[in-house]
Motif scaffolding. Structure first.
Motif, PDB file in Angstrom:
ATOM      1  N   SER A 330      24.695 -21.845   0.539  1.00  0.00           N
ATOM      2  CA  SER A 330      23.931 -22.532   1.554  1.00  0.00           C
ATOM      3  C   SER A 330      23.212 -23.543   1.223  1.00  0.00           C
ATOM      4  CB  SER A 330      22.531 -21.414   1.989  1.00  0.00           C
ATOM      5  OG  SER A 330      22.067 -22.063   3.018  1.00  0.00           O
ATOM      6  N   LEU A 331      22.579 -23.836  -0.181  1.00  0.00           N
ATOM      7  CA  LEU A 331      22.185 -24.923  -0.643  1.00  0.00           C
ATOM      8  C   LEU A 331      23.325 -26.054  -0.815  1.00  0.00           C
ATOM      9  CD1 LEU A 331      19.920 -23.769  -3.317  1.00  0.00           C
ATOM     10  CD2 LEU A 331      19.110 -24.989  -1.301  1.00  0.00           C
ATOM     11  N   LEU A 332      24.437 -25.650  -1.309  1.00  0.00           N
ATOM     12  CA  LEU A 332      25.611 -26.718  -1.451  1.00  0.00           C
ATOM     13  C   LEU A 332      26.134 -27.292  -0.063  1.00  0.00           C
ATOM     14  CD1 LEU A 332      27.780 -24.454  -4.020  1.00  0.00           C
ATOM     15  CD2 LEU A 332      26.637 -26.576  -4.543  1.00  0.00           C
ATOM     16  N   CYS A 352      32.137 -25.908 -10.425  1.00  0.00           N
ATOM     17  CA  CYS A 352      32.707 -27.339 -10.923  1.00  0.00           C
ATOM     18  C   CYS A 352      32.276 -27.894  -9.651  1.00  0.00           C
ATOM     19  CB  CYS A 352      34.019 -27.118 -11.507  1.00  0.00           C
ATOM     20  SG  CYS A 352      34.506 -28.957 -11.896  1.00  0.00           S
ATOM     21  N   LEU A 353      31.465 -28.989  -9.481  1.00  0.00           N
ATOM     22  CA  LEU A 353      31.241 -29.572  -8.188  1.00  0.00           C
ATOM     23  C   LEU A 353      31.683 -31.189  -8.103  1.00  0.00           C
ATOM     24  CD1 LEU A 353      27.668 -28.114  -8.210  1.00  0.00           C
ATOM     25  CD2 LEU A 353      29.692 -27.210  -7.021  1.00  0.00           C
ATOM     26  N   ASP A 354      31.773 -31.554  -6.764  1.00  0.00           N
ATOM     27  CA  ASP A 354      32.027 -32.886  -6.627  1.00  0.00           C
ATOM     28  C   ASP A 354      30.955 -33.415  -5.887  1.00  0.00           C
ATOM     29  OD1 ASP A 354      33.200 -35.383  -5.979  1.00  0.00           O
ATOM     30  OD2 ASP A 354      35.176 -34.501  -5.194  1.00  0.00           O
ATOM     31  N   ASP A 355      30.195 -34.379  -6.410  1.00  0.00           N
ATOM     32  CA  ASP A 355      28.968 -34.638  -5.524  1.00  0.00           C
ATOM     33  C   ASP A 355      29.103 -36.166  -5.053  1.00  0.00           C
ATOM     34  OD1 ASP A 355      25.958 -34.884  -4.787  1.00  0.00           O
ATOM     35  OD2 ASP A 355      25.647 -35.754  -6.965  1.00  0.00           O
ATOM     36  N   LYS A 356      30.190 -36.254  -3.924  1.00  0.00           N
ATOM     37  CA  LYS A 356      30.247 -37.501  -3.604  1.00  0.00           C
ATOM     38  C   LYS A 356      29.326 -38.178  -2.843  1.00  0.00           C
ATOM     39  CE  LYS A 356      32.821 -35.939   0.592  1.00  0.00           C
ATOM     40  NZ  LYS A 356      34.048 -36.157   1.457  1.00  0.00           N
ATOM     41  N   LEU A 360      22.985 -34.499  -6.250  1.00  0.00           N
ATOM     42  CA  LEU A 360      22.746 -33.479  -7.181  1.00  0.00           C
ATOM     43  C   LEU A 360      21.473 -33.179  -7.731  1.00  0.00           C
ATOM     44  CD1 LEU A 360      24.193 -31.404  -9.569  1.00  0.00           C
ATOM     45  CD2 LEU A 360      24.208 -33.675 -11.022  1.00  0.00           C
ATOM     46  N   ASP A 361      20.511 -34.423  -7.811  1.00  0.00           N
ATOM     47  CA  ASP A 361      19.199 -34.015  -8.099  1.00  0.00           C
ATOM     48  C   ASP A 361      18.264 -33.159  -7.361  1.00  0.00           C
ATOM     49  OD1 ASP A 361      19.565 -35.536 -10.430  1.00  0.00           O
ATOM     50  OD2 ASP A 361      18.863 -37.344  -9.521  1.00  0.00           O
ATOM     51  N   GLU A 362      18.683 -33.334  -5.918  1.00  0.00           N
ATOM     52  CA  GLU A 362      17.955 -32.380  -4.968  1.00  0.00           C
ATOM     53  C   GLU A 362      18.322 -30.970  -5.055  1.00  0.00           C
ATOM     54  OE1 GLU A 362      17.840 -35.012  -1.085  1.00  0.00           O
ATOM     55  OE2 GLU A 362      19.573 -35.535  -2.305  1.00  0.00           O
ATOM     56  N   LEU A 363      19.783 -30.778  -5.387  1.00  0.00           N
ATOM     57  CA  LEU A 363      20.225 -29.634  -5.306  1.00  0.00           C
ATOM     58  C   LEU A 363      19.510 -28.958  -6.624  1.00  0.00           C
ATOM     59  CD1 LEU A 363      22.369 -27.087  -4.961  1.00  0.00           C
ATOM     60  CD2 LEU A 363      23.922 -28.385  -6.351  1.00  0.00           C
ATOM     61  N   LEU A 364      19.658 -29.561  -7.805  1.00  0.00           N
ATOM     62  CA  LEU A 364      19.317 -28.922  -9.124  1.00  0.00           C
ATOM     63  C   LEU A 364      17.715 -28.520  -8.862  1.00  0.00           C
ATOM     64  CD1 LEU A 364      20.992 -31.088 -11.587  1.00  0.00           C
ATOM     65  CD2 LEU A 364      21.461 -28.674 -10.986  1.00  0.00           C
ATOM     66  N   ALA A 365      17.181 -29.215  -8.232  1.00  0.00           N
ATOM     67  CA  ALA A 365      15.613 -28.909  -8.200  1.00  0.00           C
ATOM     68  C   ALA A 365      15.493 -27.871  -7.464  1.00  0.00           C
ATOM     69  CB  ALA A 365      14.861 -30.273  -7.464  1.00  0.00           C
ATOM     70  N   LYS A 366      16.103 -27.448  -6.455  1.00  0.00           N
ATOM     71  CA  LYS A 366      16.033 -26.259  -5.621  1.00  0.00           C
ATOM     72  C   LYS A 366      16.505 -24.977  -6.416  1.00  0.00           C
ATOM     73  CE  LYS A 366      14.674 -27.349  -1.339  1.00  0.00           C
ATOM     74  NZ  LYS A 366      13.839 -26.547  -0.538  1.00  0.00           N
ATOM     75  N   ASN A 376      26.514 -30.103 -16.865  1.00  0.00           N
ATOM     76  CA  ASN A 376      27.165 -31.155 -17.706  1.00  0.00           C
ATOM     77  C   ASN A 376      27.857 -32.159 -16.564  1.00  0.00           C
ATOM     78  OD1 ASN A 376      27.962 -28.448 -19.373  1.00  0.00           O
ATOM     79  ND2 ASN A 376      27.722 -30.218 -20.857  1.00  0.00           N
ATOM     80  N   THR A 377      27.542 -33.327 -16.658  1.00  0.00           N
ATOM     81  CA  THR A 377      28.164 -34.366 -15.718  1.00  0.00           C
ATOM     82  C   THR A 377      29.208 -35.055 -16.381  1.00  0.00           C
ATOM     83  OG1 THR A 377      26.418 -36.090 -16.378  1.00  0.00           O
ATOM     84  CG2 THR A 377      25.815 -34.965 -14.734  1.00  0.00           C
ATOM     85  N   GLY A 378      30.142 -35.705 -15.675  1.00  0.00           N
ATOM     86  CA  GLY A 378      30.966 -36.802 -16.057  1.00  0.00           C
ATOM     87  C   GLY A 378      32.276 -35.803 -16.644  1.00  0.00           C
TER      88      GLY A 378
END
Length: 416
Positions: A330-332, A352-356, A360-366, A376-378
């Motif tokens: 739901s968050l994704l 493994c996510l594609d944050d186009k 990302l920062d908002e998702l991680l905070a939740k 891991n990014t990149g």
């Protein structure tokens, strides 16, 4: 009835535009809709323009001047008569772009993005339509926004198929030659929307579906669909035939030759898709049809770079069960982040996510409210369809592997 699509690489300069003329002369141009992307790297430049526009105190006008100069050089090569009406038409489009920026009151990035980036396609199709007319290929320029109607999910608009089909079928475009834009549509308020990055293929699929076209041809700078991206892998081979199902799988995993949404409307009406070289238009390229086996049958390699690997575990060591997974997805969905791979155990869940859309920062905070989160990014996501042990061994050499997963037909690996 046929639909052609030419991407930005095929019309990056005056020679490219001239080559479109040659392709149409060689393959025929009656009962044809031609969908065209923005020229060269124009979309990238317009994205930079939007970013600067939203940055307080940043000077963005030089970017507009550079873009106008780039297109003017193409025009001056194509048209000897510098008083040709196309010069005024293109100049007006650049003026409209500046007026849009000046009058805009919104601070919503996605909305502003669609209103500005769409000018790339409007300018390119204006130039190409006028040039073809100039060279004797009489055509009608169509504004795709009058036909492709969508919701207001800016930058990733969803098509209203019923309204779109009605509008396309109301316009008698089955005779002659029509030129229109890829990538763009409009919402109920007639604000411009876009269908997602690289969405011009999808536009071709939409027109083909609504017109009951005989075929769609996507013209590329490669011979067709290859079993790997030649910019990444040394040895590649042309796939002569693939099925709709295989094309959807390859597109989903990140193959860049075909937009992921393109196949769905085509397979519903069994409209063949051809991927061909605009440099050698009479070569067969790749055909995508119902039920035909992969030919030749060999491993297909795909890589998606700049991905994010997120690993979640419950704070109290409880199992990650259905209600937790539902909440994660739901968050994704809320933050418009695409999932390319999932792996789970009793108390951990990796994606493994594609944050186009850069959420990302908002998702991680939740997520950190309920889970222990590591990420891991990149990272790069490698996929092999129809893998062999030899193919896996070759791909894994000298890689720092963070995660891997194997199913019956597909091998995937995340590495940094």
């Amino acid at each position: 009835m046929r639909v052609f699509k030419f991407g930005g690489a095929s019309v990056k300069d005056a020679n490219g535009v001239k080559n479109v003329l040659n392709v149409l002369k060689e393959t025929g141009y009656s009962n044809l809709v031609v969908v065209v992307s923005a020229m060269g790297k124009t979309t990238n430049a317009l994205e930079d323009l939007v970013a600067l526009y939203l940055k307080e105190g940043a000077e963005f006008k030089p970017l507009i001047q550079d873009l106008e100069h780039y297109h003017k050089e193409i025009l001056e090569t194509l048209f000897e008569d510098k008083k040709h009406s196309v010069f005024k038409r293109v100049k007006k489009l650049f003026k409209d772009m500046q007026t849009t920026l000046k009058r805009n009151k919104s601070t919503q990035y996605d909305y502003i993005y669609d209103q500005i980036v769409s000018f790339g396609e409007l300018i390119s199709t204006t130039i190409i339509s006028e040039y073809l007319n100039h060279e004797g290929l009489k055509n009608e320029w169509l504004d795709a926004r009058n036909f492709i109607k969508t919701d207001n999910t800016y930058r990733d608009a969803q098509v209203n198929w019923e309204t779109t089909q009605k509008k396309i079928q109301e316009k008698d475009i089955k005779n002659g030659l029509s030129i229109t834009q890829g990538f763009i549509g409009s919402d109920d308020n007639n604000f411009t929307t876009t269908l997602g990055r690289e969405g011009s293929d999808y536009t071709a699929g939409i027109f083909a579906y609504c017109l009951n076209a005989d075929s769609v041809s996507i013209w590329k700078d490669v011979p067709g669909v290859l079993n790997a991206d030649p910019r990444v892998f040394d040895k590649t081979e042309l796939l002569s035939h693939i099925s709709y199902e295989e094309a959807i799988e390859l597109a989903f995993y990140g193959a860049s030759v075909i937009h992921p949404k393109t196949i769905q409307p085509l397979q519903r009406k069994e409209i063949p898709l051809y991927v061909k070289s605009f440099l050698k238009p009479m070569n067969e390229g790749t055909s995508v049809k119902k039920g035909q086996p992969l030919d030749p049958h060999l491993p297909c390699y795909i890589v998606k770079k700049n991905q994010i690997l997120v690993s979640l575990s419950s704070l109290d060591f409880s199992f990650i069960v259905e209600d937790m997974v539902s909440e994660i997805f739901s968050l994704l969905h809320q933050y418009q982040i695409k999932v390319d791979l999932i792996q789970n155990s009793a108390i951990s869940f990796s994606l493994c996510l594609d944050d186009k859309f850069n959420h990302l920062d908002e998702l991680l905070a939740k997520l950190k409210i309920k889970f222990k989160v590591t990420y891991n990014t990149g990272v790069s996501l490698f996929t092999i369809r129809h893998f062999t042990n030899e193919a896996i061994k070759s791909l894994e050499t000298n890689k720092d592997i963070l995660l891997k997963q194997i199913t019956r037909e597909t091998y995937q690996m995340v590495s940094r």
